[in-house]
Write an enzyme that holds these catalytic residues in place. Structure first.
Site, PDB file in Angstrom:
ATOM      1  N   TYR A 138      61.143 120.824  53.006  1.00 62.30           N
ATOM      2  CA  TYR A 138      62.250 119.894  53.267  1.00 62.30           C
ATOM      3  C   TYR A 138      63.448 120.568  53.936  1.00 62.30           C
ATOM      4  O   TYR A 138      64.373 119.885  54.368  1.00 62.30           O
ATOM      5  CB  TYR A 138      62.696 119.224  51.967  1.00 62.30           C
ATOM      6  CG  TYR A 138      61.600 118.418  51.318  1.00 62.30           C
ATOM      7  CD1 TYR A 138      61.152 117.239  51.903  1.00 62.30           C
ATOM      8  CD2 TYR A 138      60.997 118.839  50.144  1.00 62.30           C
ATOM      9  CE1 TYR A 138      60.134 116.492  51.325  1.00 62.30           C
ATOM     10  CE2 TYR A 138      59.977 118.092  49.548  1.00 62.30           C
ATOM     11  CZ  TYR A 138      59.550 116.933  50.147  1.00 62.30           C
ATOM     12  OH  TYR A 138      58.542 116.201  49.578  1.00 62.30           O
ATOM     13  N   HIS A 172      67.353 114.542  55.501  1.00 61.55           N
ATOM     14  CA  HIS A 172      67.679 114.212  54.113  1.00 61.55           C
ATOM     15  C   HIS A 172      68.365 115.376  53.397  1.00 61.55           C
ATOM     16  O   HIS A 172      68.982 115.186  52.359  1.00 61.55           O
ATOM     17  CB  HIS A 172      66.397 113.819  53.372  1.00 61.55           C
ATOM     18  CG  HIS A 172      66.514 112.605  52.510  1.00 61.55           C
ATOM     19  ND1 HIS A 172      67.512 111.661  52.616  1.00 61.55           N
ATOM     20  CD2 HIS A 172      65.726 112.169  51.493  1.00 61.55           C
ATOM     21  CE1 HIS A 172      67.329 110.710  51.708  1.00 61.55           C
ATOM     22  NE2 HIS A 172      66.260 111.000  51.015  1.00 61.55           N
ATOM     23  N   TYR A 184      64.902 116.313  43.117  1.00 62.71           N
ATOM     24  CA  TYR A 184      64.544 115.463  44.254  1.00 62.71           C
ATOM     25  C   TYR A 184      65.607 114.383  44.371  1.00 62.71           C
ATOM     26  O   TYR A 184      66.295 114.027  43.413  1.00 62.71           O
ATOM     27  CB  TYR A 184      63.123 114.886  44.172  1.00 62.71           C
ATOM     28  CG  TYR A 184      62.086 115.954  44.400  1.00 62.71           C
ATOM     29  CD1 TYR A 184      61.694 116.311  45.686  1.00 62.71           C
ATOM     30  CD2 TYR A 184      61.529 116.638  43.322  1.00 62.71           C
ATOM     31  CE1 TYR A 184      60.774 117.321  45.899  1.00 62.71           C
ATOM     32  CE2 TYR A 184      60.599 117.649  43.527  1.00 62.71           C
ATOM     33  CZ  TYR A 184      60.228 117.990  44.819  1.00 62.71           C
ATOM     34  OH  TYR A 184      59.320 118.997  45.026  1.00 62.71           O
ATOM     35  N   ASN A 230      66.021 111.138  44.667  1.00 61.82           N
ATOM     36  CA  ASN A 230      66.172 109.886  43.928  1.00 61.82           C
ATOM     37  C   ASN A 230      66.646 110.060  42.487  1.00 61.82           C
ATOM     38  O   ASN A 230      66.997 109.081  41.830  1.00 61.82           O
ATOM     39  CB  ASN A 230      64.869 109.086  43.950  1.00 61.82           C
ATOM     40  CG  ASN A 230      64.515 108.633  45.355  1.00 61.82           C
ATOM     41  OD1 ASN A 230      65.286 108.792  46.296  1.00 61.82           O
ATOM     42  ND2 ASN A 230      63.338 108.061  45.495  1.00 61.82           N
ATOM     43  N   ASN A 257      69.321 106.069  47.848  1.00 71.27           N
ATOM     44  CA  ASN A 257      68.783 106.191  46.488  1.00 71.27           C
ATOM     45  C   ASN A 257      69.404 107.316  45.672  1.00 71.27           C
ATOM     46  O   ASN A 257      69.551 107.198  44.460  1.00 71.27           O
ATOM     47  CB  ASN A 257      67.261 106.332  46.526  1.00 71.27           C
ATOM     48  CG  ASN A 257      66.593 105.040  46.933  1.00 71.27           C
ATOM     49  OD1 ASN A 257      67.101 103.951  46.678  1.00 71.27           O
ATOM     50  ND2 ASN A 257      65.456 105.149  47.594  1.00 71.27           N
TER      51      ASN A 257
END
Length: 186
Positions: free
Chosen positions: A14, A19, A64, A66, A112
């Protein structure tokens, strides 16, 4: 003392994705102010240091995206921090890459990670720096878009945005959110 949290997803796969804009700003703050963000605690990586004479805790949740609120709530509870001392940095698809929008409070706007922070803290009254990552093309799935990397032609804009976000954090701490909004919301 300020809690400065950058949102993202843990793991090498990632790194450098849209993000992970919040993580990129935390990394830049850590470099600029010589703060090691390497202590695994409260479901995240944290680092304690000083920015412009003020004590800060830099936070990268490892839950993570969320579930980011779980880490932030634990940090806030542990340090008995007031919600007024929280600054959250996260990606925003409604802004061009590298553009910033500062807010004193507000809804999650479909993000989120922010939804989870609001749910965990029971309030939307925390300062935030939205970091532009560009709007999703029609043919893309949102998850695929935010987990993609920036094209070469916007890398300079992203790097500039990261530097501006670091300056915006210091501005919020020293001059207040209103001043930050006036300077950085262009």
């Amino acid at each position: 003392m300020y809690i400065i949290a950058g949102l993202g997803n843990p793991g090498k796969e990632y790194a450098g994705t849209r993000h992970n804009a919040g993580f990129a700003v935390i990394d830049a703050l850590a470099d600029k102010y010589n703060i090691d963000v390497d202590t695994a605690k409260h479901k995240g990586l944290i680092g304690k240091g000083i920015i412009d004479g003020q004590k800060v805790i830099l936070v990268k949740p490892l839950t993570y995206m969320n579930l980011s609120g779980e880490c932030i709530r634990e940090v806030m509870d542990y340090y008995k921090a007031d919600i007024d001392d929280l600054i959250v940095i996260f990606d925003d698809i409604s802004l061009e890459p590298g553009r910033l929008r500062l807010r004193a409070k507000g809804s999650a706007g479909g993000h989120n990670g922010i939804k989870n922070i609001i749910a965990q803290l029971g309030s939307d009254k925390f300062k935030r720096i939205k970091f532009g990552v560009g709007d999703k093309p029609k043919e893309w799935d949102l998850a695929d878009w935010v987990l993609s990397r920036y094209p070469k032609e916007v890398e300079a804009d992203v790097e500039n945005g990261i530097k501006k976000a670091c300056d915006a954090v210091a501005c919020i701490m020293n001059e207040g959110i209103e001043s930050g909004m006036n300077k950085y919301n262009g």
